[in-house]
Design a protein around this motif. Structure first.
Motif, short mmCIF file in Angstrom:
data_model
loop_
_atom_site.label_atom_id
_atom_site.label_comp_id
_atom_site.label_asym_id
_atom_site.label_seq_id
_atom_site.Cartn_x
_atom_site.Cartn_y
_atom_site.Cartn_z
N VAL A 166 11.68 63.81 38.02
CA VAL A 166 12.51 63.62 38.94
C VAL A 166 11.95 63.13 40.02
CG1 VAL A 166 14.91 64.14 36.99
CG2 VAL A 166 14.21 65.13 39.13
N PRO A 167 12.27 62.24 40.36
CA PRO A 167 12.16 61.77 41.16
C PRO A 167 12.10 63.12 42.35
CG PRO A 167 12.82 59.62 40.48
CD PRO A 167 12.92 60.35 39.53
N ARG A 168 11.49 63.18 43.71
CA ARG A 168 12.30 63.46 44.52
C ARG A 168 13.35 64.12 45.25
NH1 ARG A 168 7.73 62.67 47.62
NH2 ARG A 168 7.03 63.11 46.67
N SER A 169 13.93 63.02 45.16
CA SER A 169 14.70 62.58 45.79
C SER A 169 15.91 62.29 44.66
CB SER A 169 15.49 61.09 46.07
OG SER A 169 15.30 60.11 45.12
N LYS A 170 16.10 63.24 43.19
CA LYS A 170 16.98 62.97 42.40
C LYS A 170 17.07 64.38 42.02
CE LYS A 170 18.36 58.51 41.86
NZ LYS A 170 17.72 57.73 43.08
N ASP A 217 5.69 67.36 42.94
CA ASP A 217 5.90 66.54 43.11
C ASP A 217 7.39 66.00 41.81
OD1 ASP A 217 3.17 66.89 42.53
OD2 ASP A 217 3.12 68.35 40.76
#
Lengths: 464, 464
Positions: free
Chosen positions: B354-358, B385
């Motif tokens: 998942v995107p890091r922020s998620k 990652d």
């Protein structure tokens, strides 16, 4: 595939009519004077005027153009900044130029995910400024960054000095919105760094020179802007010491973000042009930059590089930490292109790569080729990558540079190199691609092209 | 393409005969007991025994096998270490397994060009040891590095903890010698870092799971071995502080080579197994490594990371500079797989990104999925990652984990993630690929497959 230009012209007139109906007259260019501006790029390839140009403002415009063009059988050549060096944006069979330079929105910048989503007409240098103002960093820095666009960077896998540390455009594109001839829209790749779901079509599309699909949106990888930066300029009395310094720097485990070499002919050219104020005894220059999160780390790298230069008998090494000093050290590298243009009436610029260890053999061989063919050959470029821009220069309008260039390409291939590191094949290097790749391999590549574009209408006549 | 196993078996017998003639009996395996060892990999996918296996010792053996197999219509599944996690090496229609694990020569290591040329059966960890003894570094470090091979790493674009800083296998493969079904040998890519002559088939072949071509030789990118290395282990009383630490570390511009996260369930599992000696109050762990050319640079990074941990209320941060200390800090991460295996009778291991922020939303959603489906869900992985290995664990032989996994995959896709970061699709994740990629896009990918392998004989039934 070869097209009949008269037929293409007639079909293009139909395309102009139907797209005027769908998009409105403002986006459809048929005025000959304006069309002429789409006839060439920054290569020395023969210009060719399109029969129509479409100024896309949205994904829908791209889709409409590619739908109608497929139906009517009109070749389409995409164009963003038009700064290519290999003729990739020249519509060699006429037809339609699809100009995406007005699609210049930065749609998103995400500081935590370190991602930017941009349209293809965004100017690379403007993206740099925008993300750097937020403390972020987009690393690809092709020489034309003030005018080139992300769409063209993606099409050509643009590099630049910083590619040595941070990779070319391919390593900095996570995903694409891509439109196929006919108008099908594909979401390709991902928003994360990792991802192995299916074949990596992002990597395939980057560098495909607008022959497989067009970029309507790019998901780019950002980094934090390095807080610390040091620039060094080392002068050498001979080229061998400079190339030795490059080899020793890499072997020492240093990873400069920039490691640019300028050979004796370039140095002499700068001197003749009164540019970059290079002292008489100089025969080669190395411009080196280190970046990192802290001053102390960068400082340590710079000191080690300076030590290596000294071991290799550098004449001197200047260091800059502030903007003004830095600009002074970059002056030689920046003034070079203009100085080279002034040095001779004509030039051919090659863009070859050799394995790092073969750089001395390449420079030596290049010199012999210049002597044999009675022409001036000047090399500069990204020494860390082994990527050299080799300029063949001459004044006599009757002079044919091809035998010299042919010998240069033979030399590069004999050293285990490749014919193009950044510019791509386009039209300019089609002659040499079969020297590097086997016929069977090129047939396989053409097969891939036929899967994306069975009618062969997307940027025909390029690469193959 | 679907194959009739009885037909495949009959044709495989012919293949065994003709290859015994061409290669000699020693390289042709028809003994059922030995064939059984080729029936599975390290996934939980259903095993399937091949009808014949060929032990290749050279390019010529691979070529001979692929020539004869095409003529006879026998499916071929390549196998190197057999350590895949998605069933990629399982010959699901029987046929021929082409075992390249005996092709284990390191053909060349070049210190200046920073290139290694290796055969596909070279064990990744052995290559590490060999280049590190020369002061060099090959960065991909999949968990199975003691037994997995470069051929499989290339096929699956293997990652590992260090991928965060140095990229996955794709970013470290410069070129390939690749053999197509039918035996055609292609030299793909280059020996230099840069190169844009034609489409980038190297990037396409890496991660194509043995469905497009087989690797007979790989040209790998080496680096200098970083001289300095610091390992840190931070303990947190809650997961949110750990994921916040990850986000702040990236935002601060730090680039750790390793940034591994272990969630509360993993920590509890370690404690139950008496592994890694983790104190009671711990609910999340972060294992972090910085490397670089000098101790001072690495030290500065480590201090900044420790500061960020403190700001995020870490319970404590331990640092190691020497091998013994380092091994102690890695103990938890290393013991984890075994501890998880002991925790429950059954598991499914997903490999999402998942995107890091998620990451916080993913961990929170994952917890809810566990509660809803009455199963234990444990996550660990490469937090830099956003690549998490999520294990669904259960004891009841009647329990069906699929509804829970389906919900997990839906969650990941809703967060803008991807279904696999390292393991690939193989057989295990075929169900989910159409959830991530459109049918039109998969049709395009199948079209590419048909260009390489029109008969559909290379590792059939994988990916699509």
């Amino acid at each position: 595939m070869i097209f009949d230009k008269t037929q293409v012209k007639a079909r293009s007139e139909q395309l102009a009519l139907s797209l005027t109906r769908r998009l409105g007259a403002a986006q459809v260019v048929t005025d000959r004077d304006i069309l002429e501006s789409y006839a060439k790029d920054e290569s020395s390839c023969e210009p060719c005027c399109p029969d129509v140009a479409i100024r896309a403002r949205s994904l829908e415009d791209i889709v409409a153009t590619l739908e109608e063009a497929l139906q009517l059988g009109v070749p389409v050549t995409a164009r963003a900044g038009g700064t290519g060096k290999a003729g990739g944006a020249i519509p060699i069979y006429g037809g339609c130029v699809l100009d995406v330079s007005r699609m210049k929105q930065v749609l998103e910048i995400d500081k935590t995910d370190l991602v930017a989503v941009v349209e293809p007409g965004v100017v690379t240098g403007e993206l740099h400024a925008q993300v750097e103002a937020m403390g972020l960093f987009y690393s690809p820095d092709p020489n034309s960054l003030e005018t080139c666009c992300i769409g063209g960077n993606v099409a050509h896998n643009a590099g630049g000095p910083r590619a040595f540390k941070y990779g070319c455009t391919r390593e900095n594109v996570l995903g694409l919105e891509a439109v196929l001839m006919g108008g099908a829209v594909h979401q390709v790749g991902k928003r994360t760094i990792k991802g192995v779901a299916g074949y990596d079509l992002t990597a395939l599309l980057v560098g495909s020179e607008g022959t497989l699909a067009l970029t309507s949106k790019a998901v780019l990888r950002l980094r934090r802007k390095p807080e610390a930066l040091t620039t060094l300029l080392a002068r050498f009395s001979d080229e061998a010491s400079a190339t030795q310094t490059v080899a020793r720097t890499i072997e020492a485990g240093l990873v400069p973000r920039v490691l640019e070499f300028m050979d004796a002919t370039v140095v002499e050219t700068l001197r003749q042009a009164g540019a970059g104020s290079v002292p008489e005894d100089t025969s080669a220059l190395l411009l080196c930059e280190f970046d990192g999160p802290t001053e102390s780390a960068v400082e340590a790298d710079a000191l080690r590089f300076a030590d290596i230069c000294e071991e290799q008998a550098a004449l001197d090494v200047l260091a800059a930490r502030h903007v003004g000093e830095r600009n002074a050290l970059w002056a030689a590298r920046r003034d070079m292109s203009n100085a080279i243009k002034k040095r001779a009436a004509f030039k051919v610029a090659e863009d070859i790569v050799v394995p790092r260890s073969k750089a001395p053999a390449m420079l030596e061989g290049m010199r012999r080729i210049g002597e044999r063919h009675k022409t001036l050959v000047a090399a500069y470029g990204h020494a860390g990558d082994g990527n050299y821009h080799v300029n063949v220069l001459w004044d006599d309008p009757q002079y044919d540079p091809h035998p010299a260039v042919d010998d240069l390409i033979r030399l590069v291939l004999s050293l285990g190199g490749t014919i193009t590191g950044e510019h791509g094949i386009g039209v300019a290097k089609r002659r040499y691609l079969p020297w590097e790749k086997s016929e069977a391999h090129l047939a396989l590549q053409r097969g891939l092209k036929s899967q994306f574009d069975p009618a062969g209408l997307l940027n025909p006549g390029k690469i193959f």
